[in-house]
Design a protein around this motif. Structure first.
Motif, short mmCIF file in Angstrom:
data_model
loop_
_atom_site.label_atom_id
_atom_site.label_comp_id
_atom_site.label_asym_id
_atom_site.label_seq_id
_atom_site.Cartn_x
_atom_site.Cartn_y
_atom_site.Cartn_z
N ILE A 173 0.92 -1.35 0.28
CA ILE A 173 0.12 0.16 -0.36
C ILE A 173 0.79 1.43 0.11
N ASN A 174 0.54 1.91 -1.05
CA ASN A 174 1.72 3.03 -1.40
C ASN A 174 0.06 4.70 -1.04
N LEU A 175 0.72 5.51 -0.37
CA LEU A 175 0.31 6.69 -0.20
C LEU A 175 0.53 8.07 -0.73
N ILE A 176 -0.72 8.73 -0.89
CA ILE A 176 -0.87 9.84 -2.34
C ILE A 176 -1.73 10.94 -1.48
N ASP A 177 -1.02 12.23 -1.44
CA ASP A 177 -2.13 13.28 -0.90
C ASP A 177 -1.71 14.36 -2.06
N ALA A 178 -2.92 15.00 -2.41
CA ALA A 178 -2.61 16.34 -3.69
C ALA A 178 -3.77 16.83 -3.37
N HIS A 179 -3.36 18.24 -3.61
CA HIS A 179 -4.19 19.49 -4.30
C HIS A 179 -3.83 19.55 -5.80
N TYR A 180 -4.53 19.24 -6.81
CA TYR A 180 -4.54 19.14 -8.40
C TYR A 180 -5.63 20.67 -8.41
N GLN A 181 -4.72 21.38 -9.22
CA GLN A 181 -5.45 22.64 -9.73
C GLN A 181 -5.29 22.93 -10.91
N ASN A 182 -4.39 23.27 -11.83
CA ASN A 182 -4.02 22.87 -13.00
C ASN A 182 -3.57 22.17 -13.71
N PHE A 183 -3.33 20.54 -13.33
CA PHE A 183 -2.65 19.69 -13.77
C PHE A 183 -4.48 19.07 -14.27
N ALA A 184 -4.37 18.49 -15.45
CA ALA A 184 -4.85 17.26 -15.42
C ALA A 184 -4.44 16.31 -16.44
N PHE A 185 -4.84 15.07 -16.08
CA PHE A 185 -4.92 13.85 -16.01
C PHE A 185 -5.26 13.21 -17.68
N LYS A 186 -3.91 12.84 -18.60
CA LYS A 186 -4.87 12.42 -19.51
C LYS A 186 -5.07 11.15 -19.70
N ARG A 187 -5.92 10.18 -20.29
CA ARG A 187 -6.12 9.15 -20.12
C ARG A 187 -5.15 8.11 -19.96
N HIS A 188 -4.92 7.08 -19.01
CA HIS A 188 -3.81 6.57 -18.54
C HIS A 188 -4.64 5.24 -17.74
N TYR A 189 -3.83 4.58 -17.69
CA TYR A 189 -4.45 3.54 -16.61
C TYR A 189 -2.54 3.22 -15.40
N HIS A 190 -3.08 2.25 -14.82
CA HIS A 190 -2.59 1.97 -13.45
C HIS A 190 -2.25 1.01 -13.59
N LEU A 191 -1.27 0.10 -12.72
CA LEU A 191 -0.50 -0.85 -12.37
C LEU A 191 -1.49 -1.67 -11.20
N ASP A 192 -2.24 -1.01 -9.77
CA ASP A 192 -2.12 -1.05 -9.36
C ASP A 192 -4.09 -0.63 -8.64
N TYR A 193 -4.47 -0.79 -7.71
CA TYR A 193 -6.05 0.01 -7.11
C TYR A 193 -5.60 1.23 -6.94
#
Length: 264
Positions: free
Chosen positions: A14-34
């Motif tokens: 298990i890994n953790l992410i904390d984020a505040h995304y304001q002007n960042f957009a993720f293009k279409r993608h996928y992950h290897l994890d849930y």
């Protein structure tokens, strides 16, 4: 301004992410994890399985491995999110303990359940707190995700995405074994018993991505795992097939919004 923090938890899977995304957009993608995202402020809009969704504060967004999606803020103020990145093997083990079967899915990708949201938010904080006992940090994730699986999970065999004589999982295994090498469309087509044009058409139809974009994402997803395992950025760039560290660092930051050197 975007603020993003990736870090390990006391549990290897298990890994953790904390984020505040304001002007960042993720293009279409996928992950290897849930990826399980807890929206704590603002609204996120995203595309998933042919439809558009909006998730607001207090909602849980579930993104299974290999599912194509994107993501961006709905409003100029952005959104804040706490994310669990969980290996499929770990979650499969929890599902097997709960139901006796490791194959499962989540019919809902956007869940509004305040008790569950509160429980998972607390878990995210507790896994980050060195004062919480090891026994508690080992036990709490099992309790929380067992509740999620029991109330929102559904037993289902893993879908197979056919590509000629192979399937997508077999293709990924091949690519992972040759990630530090040059891989061309002809290589993938030959593996699947297809012509290059057939491979390109079937792959785009099956995944909604080009083989090139899929491979680039696979390299970066593996790079993220290696960085969290303690490898240096230079070592990682070599292992995942980038021709130099600068090219790797630029691609990584464009994809995740954070430099490789900031991964803990």
């Amino acid at each position: 301004m975007n603020k993003i923090s990736h870090r390990k938890s006391p549990i290897d899977d298990i890994n953790l992410i904390d984020a505040h995304y304001q002007n960042f957009a993720f293009k279409r993608h996928y992950h290897l994890d849930y990826h399980l995202g807890l929206i704590t402020q603002g609204q996120q809009q995203y595309f998933y399985q042919g439809a558009k969704y909006i998730a607001g504060a207090g909602q849980l967004v579930i993104m299974p491995p290999d599912e194509i999606h994107d993501g961006q803020a709905k409003e100029q103020s952005g959104y804040r999110v706490k994310v669990f990145s969980i290996t499929p093997d770990w979650l499969s083990q929890q599902a097997e303990d709960v139901s006796g079967k490791g194959h499962y899915c989540f019919p809902q990708n956007n869940i509004a359940d305040q008790p569950l949201f509160h429980q998972l938010t607390q878990l995210h904080q507790q896994l980050d707190n060195p004062l919480v006992s090891q026994l508690a940090r080992d036990s709490l994730p099992i309790e929380s995700f067992s509740y999620l699986l029991t109330h929102y999970g559904q037993v289902r065999e893993a879908p197979i995405t056919a590509l000629g004589s192979k399937d997508l999982s077999q293709l990924r295994d091949y690519v992972m074994a040759h990630l530090d090498q040059k891989i061309g469309l002809k290589d993938l087509a030959t593996l699947c018993g297809l012509s290059s044009s057939q491979m390109l058409r079937q792959f785009k139809k099956a995944t909604a991505m080009t083989p090139y974009a899929w491979l680039a994402r696979l390299r970066l997803e593996h790079a993220m795992a290696l960085l969290k395992a303690g490898f240096s950025s230079t070592e990682v760039a070599y292992h995942v097939g980038f021709y130099d560290q600068a090219h790797f660092a630029n691609a990584f930051k464009q994809t995740y919004g954070i430099a490789p050197s900031h991964i803990k």
